[in-house]
Write a protein that holds these residues in place. Structure first.
Motif, short mmCIF file in Angstrom:
data_model
loop_
_atom_site.label_atom_id
_atom_site.label_comp_id
_atom_site.label_asym_id
_atom_site.label_seq_id
_atom_site.Cartn_x
_atom_site.Cartn_y
_atom_site.Cartn_z
N VAL A 33 0.63 -0.93 0.03
CA VAL A 33 0.02 -0.13 -0.77
C VAL A 33 1.06 0.95 -0.12
O VAL A 33 1.96 1.29 0.45
N ILE A 34 0.65 2.03 -0.86
CA ILE A 34 1.32 3.56 -1.28
C ILE A 34 0.84 5.12 -0.24
O ILE A 34 -0.28 5.26 -0.51
N GLY A 35 1.63 5.28 0.51
CA GLY A 35 1.12 6.49 1.01
C GLY A 35 2.00 7.88 0.64
O GLY A 35 2.98 7.62 0.17
N TRP A 36 1.76 9.06 0.76
CA TRP A 36 2.91 9.79 0.60
C TRP A 36 1.83 10.45 2.11
O TRP A 36 0.53 11.06 2.89
N PHE A 37 2.54 11.77 3.13
CA PHE A 37 2.65 11.75 4.24
C PHE A 37 3.29 13.48 3.87
O PHE A 37 4.53 14.12 3.31
N ARG A 38 3.10 14.21 4.61
CA ARG A 38 3.77 15.68 4.82
C ARG A 38 3.60 15.81 6.36
O ARG A 38 3.48 15.86 6.75
N GLN A 39 4.71 16.49 5.97
CA GLN A 39 5.74 17.49 7.29
C GLN A 39 5.75 18.69 7.33
O GLN A 39 7.05 19.56 6.54
N ALA A 40 5.05 19.46 8.11
CA ALA A 40 5.62 20.99 8.09
C ALA A 40 6.40 21.95 8.76
O ALA A 40 5.88 21.25 10.42
N SER A 63 -8.15 17.87 3.77
CA SER A 63 -7.45 18.77 2.87
C SER A 63 -7.02 19.21 1.76
O SER A 63 -6.97 19.52 0.87
N VAL A 64 -7.23 17.54 0.80
CA VAL A 64 -6.51 18.26 -0.30
C VAL A 64 -7.85 16.90 -1.08
O VAL A 64 -7.08 16.51 -2.46
N LYS A 65 -8.42 16.43 -0.45
CA LYS A 65 -9.21 16.15 -1.42
C LYS A 65 -9.81 16.78 -2.42
O LYS A 65 -10.46 18.16 -2.51
N ASN A 84 -2.73 19.64 -7.40
CA ASN A 84 -3.36 21.20 -8.35
C ASN A 84 -3.62 21.83 -6.87
O ASN A 84 -3.67 21.56 -5.81
N SER A 85 -4.06 23.22 -7.80
CA SER A 85 -4.55 24.00 -6.61
C SER A 85 -3.56 24.30 -5.62
O SER A 85 -4.32 24.09 -3.92
N LEU A 86 -2.73 24.24 -5.68
CA LEU A 86 -1.65 24.13 -4.17
C LEU A 86 -1.93 25.72 -3.54
O LEU A 86 -2.61 27.00 -4.33
N LYS A 87 -2.11 25.37 -2.27
CA LYS A 87 -2.28 27.01 -0.88
C LYS A 87 -0.84 26.95 -0.90
O LYS A 87 0.39 25.67 -0.32
N PRO A 88 -0.73 28.44 0.69
CA PRO A 88 0.72 27.70 0.94
C PRO A 88 0.28 27.10 1.89
O PRO A 88 1.38 26.91 2.28
N GLU A 89 -0.57 26.52 2.81
CA GLU A 89 -0.42 25.86 4.08
C GLU A 89 -0.05 24.40 3.62
O GLU A 89 -0.32 23.03 4.59
N GLN A 116 11.11 18.79 -0.80
CA GLN A 116 10.72 19.79 -0.06
C GLN A 116 9.61 20.62 -1.21
O GLN A 116 10.17 21.21 -2.38
N VAL A 117 8.27 20.70 -1.01
CA VAL A 117 7.58 21.96 -1.61
C VAL A 117 6.99 23.10 -0.64
O VAL A 117 6.89 22.82 0.07
N THR A 118 7.50 23.30 -1.37
CA THR A 118 6.94 25.35 -0.76
C THR A 118 5.98 26.24 -1.70
O THR A 118 6.40 26.54 -3.16
N VAL A 119 4.85 26.61 -1.51
CA VAL A 119 4.04 27.42 -2.11
C VAL A 119 3.77 28.75 -1.67
O VAL A 119 3.62 29.08 -0.25
N SER A 120 4.12 29.69 -2.33
CA SER A 120 4.36 31.10 -2.49
C SER A 120 2.74 31.76 -2.12
O SER A 120 2.13 31.36 -3.54
N SER A 121 2.86 32.69 -1.80
CA SER A 121 1.21 33.21 -2.05
C SER A 121 1.54 34.62 -2.65
O SER A 121 2.49 34.81 -3.19
#
Length: 121
Positions: A33-40, A63-65, A84-89, A116-121
């Motif tokens: 089973v594959i997963g994607w996780f994130r840590q801010a 939050s990502v649906k 898609n439709s990435l947000k700063p959060e 690292q993924v960084t989304v600028s506002s």
């Protein structure tokens, strides 16, 4: 050696898209089973989504649906996280993970090093 390697992270403006890749070596995704996780920064690691190809079942964090999807493409032992439709959060280090059971439920057996993924506002 059993290994997961992520790539594709970077800087993107809010509203933009990014695709992360995860390459497996030493094992096959078909058995896991594959997963994607994130840590801010300053936050605990959270599950983004998990997917099992055995029964095509997927879990998506609220939050990502509707914005994030997982796919396997045509390259063996590769999975992708389309964001898609990435947000700063959404800014965080993103990790690919795999397990014989769902990493979103019981934790992962195998972890990538993160990208690292960084989304600028």
């Amino acid at each position: 050696e059993v290994q997961l390697v992520e790539s594709g992270g970077g800087l993107v403006q809010a509203g933009g898209s990014l695709r992360l890749s995860c390459a497996a070596s030493g094992f096959t995704f078909d058995d896991h089973v594959i997963g994607w996780f994130r840590q801010a920064p300053g936050k605990e690691r959270e599950a983004v989504l998990c997917f099992s190809s055995r029964d095509n079942r997927a879990y998506y964090a609220d939050s990502v649906k509707g914005r994030f999807t997982i796919s396997s493409g045509n390259v063996k032992n590769m999975v992708y996280l389309q964001m898609n439709s990435l947000k700063p959060e959404d800014t965080a280090v993103y990790y690919c993970a795999a397990g014989l059971l769902s990493p979103c439920v019981v934790g992962a057996d195998i972890w990538g090093q993160g990208t690292q993924v960084t989304v600028s506002s």
